[in-house]
Design a protein around this motif. Structure first.
Motif, PDB file in Angstrom:
ATOM      1  N   VAL A 131       1.429   4.835  -0.319  1.00  0.00           N
ATOM      2  CA  VAL A 131       2.572   5.322   0.458  1.00  0.00           C
ATOM      3  C   VAL A 131       2.583   4.525   1.750  1.00  0.00           C
ATOM      4  N   GLY A 132       3.378   3.470   1.787  1.00  0.00           N
ATOM      5  CA  GLY A 132       3.370   2.588   2.948  1.00  0.00           C
ATOM      6  C   GLY A 132       2.008   1.964   3.130  1.00  0.00           C
ATOM      7  N   SER A 133       1.415   2.165   4.287  1.00  0.00           N
ATOM      8  CA  SER A 133       0.098   1.594   4.578  1.00  0.00           C
ATOM      9  C   SER A 133      -1.053   2.468   4.124  1.00  0.00           C
ATOM     10  N   LEU A 134      -0.734   3.592   3.475  1.00  0.00           N
ATOM     11  CA  LEU A 134      -1.747   4.558   3.020  1.00  0.00           C
ATOM     12  C   LEU A 134      -1.995   4.390   1.523  1.00  0.00           C
ATOM     13  N   THR A 135      -3.263   4.309   1.136  1.00  0.00           N
ATOM     14  CA  THR A 135      -3.640   4.260  -0.274  1.00  0.00           C
ATOM     15  C   THR A 135      -4.598   5.399  -0.568  1.00  0.00           C
ATOM     16  N   ILE A 136      -4.303   6.148  -1.625  1.00  0.00           N
ATOM     17  CA  ILE A 136      -5.132   7.280  -2.050  1.00  0.00           C
ATOM     18  C   ILE A 136      -5.614   6.988  -3.458  1.00  0.00           C
ATOM     19  N   ASP A 137      -6.929   6.950  -3.646  1.00  0.00           N
ATOM     20  CA  ASP A 137      -7.524   6.697  -4.967  1.00  0.00           C
ATOM     21  C   ASP A 137      -8.157   7.997  -5.457  1.00  0.00           C
ATOM     22  N   PRO A 138      -7.458   8.751  -6.322  1.00  0.00           N
ATOM     23  CA  PRO A 138      -8.002  10.043  -6.770  1.00  0.00           C
ATOM     24  C   PRO A 138      -9.294   9.914  -7.565  1.00  0.00           C
ATOM     25  N   ALA A 139      -9.447   8.842  -8.361  1.00  0.00           N
ATOM     26  CA  ALA A 139     -10.653   8.692  -9.181  1.00  0.00           C
ATOM     27  C   ALA A 139     -11.883   8.491  -8.306  1.00  0.00           C
ATOM     28  N   ALA A 140     -11.761   7.629  -7.301  1.00  0.00           N
ATOM     29  CA  ALA A 140     -12.886   7.357  -6.401  1.00  0.00           C
ATOM     30  C   ALA A 140     -12.929   8.311  -5.219  1.00  0.00           C
ATOM     31  N   ARG A 141     -11.869   9.121  -5.062  1.00  0.00           N
ATOM     32  CA  ARG A 141     -11.742  10.024  -3.924  1.00  0.00           C
ATOM     33  C   ARG A 141     -11.893   9.262  -2.616  1.00  0.00           C
ATOM     34  N   GLU A 142     -11.131   8.182  -2.513  1.00  0.00           N
ATOM     35  CA  GLU A 142     -11.144   7.339  -1.324  1.00  0.00           C
ATOM     36  C   GLU A 142      -9.743   7.224  -0.753  1.00  0.00           C
ATOM     37  N   VAL A 143      -9.676   7.121   0.577  1.00  0.00           N
ATOM     38  CA  VAL A 143      -8.409   6.965   1.282  1.00  0.00           C
ATOM     39  C   VAL A 143      -8.533   5.784   2.231  1.00  0.00           C
ATOM     40  N   HIS A 144      -7.510   4.930   2.255  1.00  0.00           N
ATOM     41  CA  HIS A 144      -7.482   3.800   3.177  1.00  0.00           C
ATOM     42  C   HIS A 144      -6.142   3.768   3.905  1.00  0.00           C
ATOM     43  N   VAL A 145      -6.177   3.425   5.174  1.00  0.00           N
ATOM     44  CA  VAL A 145      -4.980   3.172   5.962  1.00  0.00           C
ATOM     45  C   VAL A 145      -5.094   1.778   6.539  1.00  0.00           C
ATOM     46  N   ASP A 146      -4.115   0.927   6.229  1.00  0.00           N
ATOM     47  CA  ASP A 146      -4.151  -0.475   6.660  1.00  0.00           C
ATOM     48  C   ASP A 146      -5.455  -1.148   6.237  1.00  0.00           C
ATOM     49  N   GLY A 147      -5.947  -0.794   5.052  1.00  0.00           N
ATOM     50  CA  GLY A 147      -7.160  -1.398   4.519  1.00  0.00           C
ATOM     51  C   GLY A 147      -8.449  -0.825   5.048  1.00  0.00           C
ATOM     52  N   GLU A 156      -9.705  18.359   2.814  1.00  0.00           N
ATOM     53  CA  GLU A 156      -8.661  17.502   3.384  1.00  0.00           C
ATOM     54  C   GLU A 156      -8.158  16.504   2.340  1.00  0.00           C
ATOM     55  N   PHE A 157      -9.088  15.906   1.584  1.00  0.00           N
ATOM     56  CA  PHE A 157      -8.673  14.969   0.537  1.00  0.00           C
ATOM     57  C   PHE A 157      -7.818  15.673  -0.502  1.00  0.00           C
ATOM     58  N   ASP A 158      -8.217  16.869  -0.913  1.00  0.00           N
ATOM     59  CA  ASP A 158      -7.487  17.587  -1.951  1.00  0.00           C
ATOM     60  C   ASP A 158      -6.075  17.951  -1.492  1.00  0.00           C
ATOM     61  N   VAL A 159      -5.913  18.323  -0.218  1.00  0.00           N
ATOM     62  CA  VAL A 159      -4.581  18.621   0.308  1.00  0.00           C
ATOM     63  C   VAL A 159      -3.709  17.369   0.267  1.00  0.00           C
ATOM     64  N   LEU A 160      -4.257  16.244   0.735  1.00  0.00           N
ATOM     65  CA  LEU A 160      -3.497  14.993   0.738  1.00  0.00           C
ATOM     66  C   LEU A 160      -3.166  14.536  -0.674  1.00  0.00           C
ATOM     67  N   ALA A 161      -4.134  14.634  -1.578  1.00  0.00           N
ATOM     68  CA  ALA A 161      -3.912  14.206  -2.959  1.00  0.00           C
ATOM     69  C   ALA A 161      -2.861  15.073  -3.646  1.00  0.00           C
ATOM     70  N   ALA A 162      -2.858  16.376  -3.343  1.00  0.00           N
ATOM     71  CA  ALA A 162      -1.844  17.258  -3.925  1.00  0.00           C
ATOM     72  C   ALA A 162      -0.445  16.845  -3.483  1.00  0.00           C
ATOM     73  N   LEU A 163      -0.283  16.556  -2.194  1.00  0.00           N
ATOM     74  CA  LEU A 163       1.012  16.108  -1.689  1.00  0.00           C
ATOM     75  C   LEU A 163       1.416  14.782  -2.323  1.00  0.00           C
ATOM     76  N   ALA A 164       0.448  13.862  -2.440  1.00  0.00           N
ATOM     77  CA  ALA A 164       0.736  12.526  -2.969  1.00  0.00           C
ATOM     78  C   ALA A 164       0.995  12.532  -4.466  1.00  0.00           C
ATOM     79  N   SER A 165       0.549  13.586  -5.157  1.00  0.00           N
ATOM     80  CA  SER A 165       0.760  13.644  -6.604  1.00  0.00           C
ATOM     81  C   SER A 165       2.242  13.739  -6.951  1.00  0.00           C
ATOM     82  N   ARG A 166       3.028  14.278  -6.016  1.00  0.00           N
ATOM     83  CA  ARG A 166       4.484  14.358  -6.206  1.00  0.00           C
ATOM     84  C   ARG A 166       5.124  14.073  -4.846  1.00  0.00           C
ATOM     85  N   PRO A 167       5.189  12.792  -4.473  1.00  0.00           N
ATOM     86  CA  PRO A 167       5.577  12.437  -3.098  1.00  0.00           C
ATOM     87  C   PRO A 167       6.992  12.837  -2.712  1.00  0.00           C
TER      88      PRO A 167
END
Length: 227
Positions: A131-147, A156-167
């Motif tokens: 999502v723009g500069s944000l990358t969410i990897d559900p398998a690895a449970r990793e989040v990156h912003v601008d790399g 916190e990850f689960d809340v973000l991943a839930a939102l990102a599952s249906r952006p």
């Protein structure tokens, strides 16, 4: 079970023991940290008002070496205590006095959330979301912003991943509660607001910018444009 009220700690430990848990009890913050490193628990019931190191500091240090679930107890119902407790990585909170049965129900809800092992997920089985500069990897449970990697707590990850599952979808608080905590959760739905606040802070976002998580007034939250 970490609480300086020994009678309460024994009572809760008895309920946990009857439900088949292996229970460890301690009554001060420094002792708790030593014990937590030894036993690597699944759940910590942690009182805010401990002697020596208080519950907030114990939780902050715990998060440097463990992702176990933390349920914070407080005798003070003021919102500021709740916000402080959750900001250091607590997953849920209860105010005293409380029903031991409700506490057991809350613990059961936390434990029904899967502890995903990134090594067990086959590469590519769960695609990453960008999502723009944000990358969410559900398998690895990793989040990156601008790399750059961003350290989120499990909740916190689960809340973000839930939102990102249906952006494109707006999630109500109740919908996020069900997606993250499960349908058996009971408590104050504004718990979601606290976790969204901390997600925004860690992503370098804000309620004014709303690059990654947008508030839909009167309804809930959805993903933003990511820029």
């Amino acid at each position: 079970m970490v609480d300086d009220e020994e009678a309460l700690a024994r009572l809760v430990a008895g309920y946990l023991d009857r439900d088949g848990f292996e229970v460890h009890v301690c009554h001060d913050g420094a002792q708790a940290l030593n014990l937590l490193r030894e036993v690597d628990p699944d759940v910590v019931v942690l009182d805010l008002g401990l002697p020596g190191l208080d519950g907030v500091e114990v939780c902050r240090r715990l998060r440097t070496f463990s992702d176990c679930y933390v349920l914070m107890l407080t005798a003070r119902a003021e919102e500021v205590d709740t916000l402080i407790g959750l900001s250091v990585g607590a997953d849920d909170y209860m105010t005293k006095p409380f029903s031991p049965r409700e506490l057991m129900a809350r613990i059961g809800v936390l434990l029904r959330r899967p502890r995903r092992d990134p090594a067990a997920a086959a590469p590519g089985t769960v695609p990453a979301v960008t999502v723009g500069s944000l990358t969410i990897d559900p398998a690895a449970r990793e989040v990156h912003v601008d790399g750059e990697a961003v350290a989120l707590t499990r909740t916190e990850f689960d809340v973000l991943a839930a939102l990102a599952s249906r952006p494109g979808m707006v999630f109500s608080r109740a919908a996020l509660i069900e997606a993250v905590w499960g349908p058996g959760w009971v408590g104050d739905e504004h718990l979601v607001d606290v976790h969204v606040l901390h997600v925004r802070q860690k992503l370098g976002d804000s309620a004014e910018q709303q690059r990654f998580v947008r508030t839909v007034r009167g309804v809930g939250y959805r993903m933003g444009p990511g820029r």
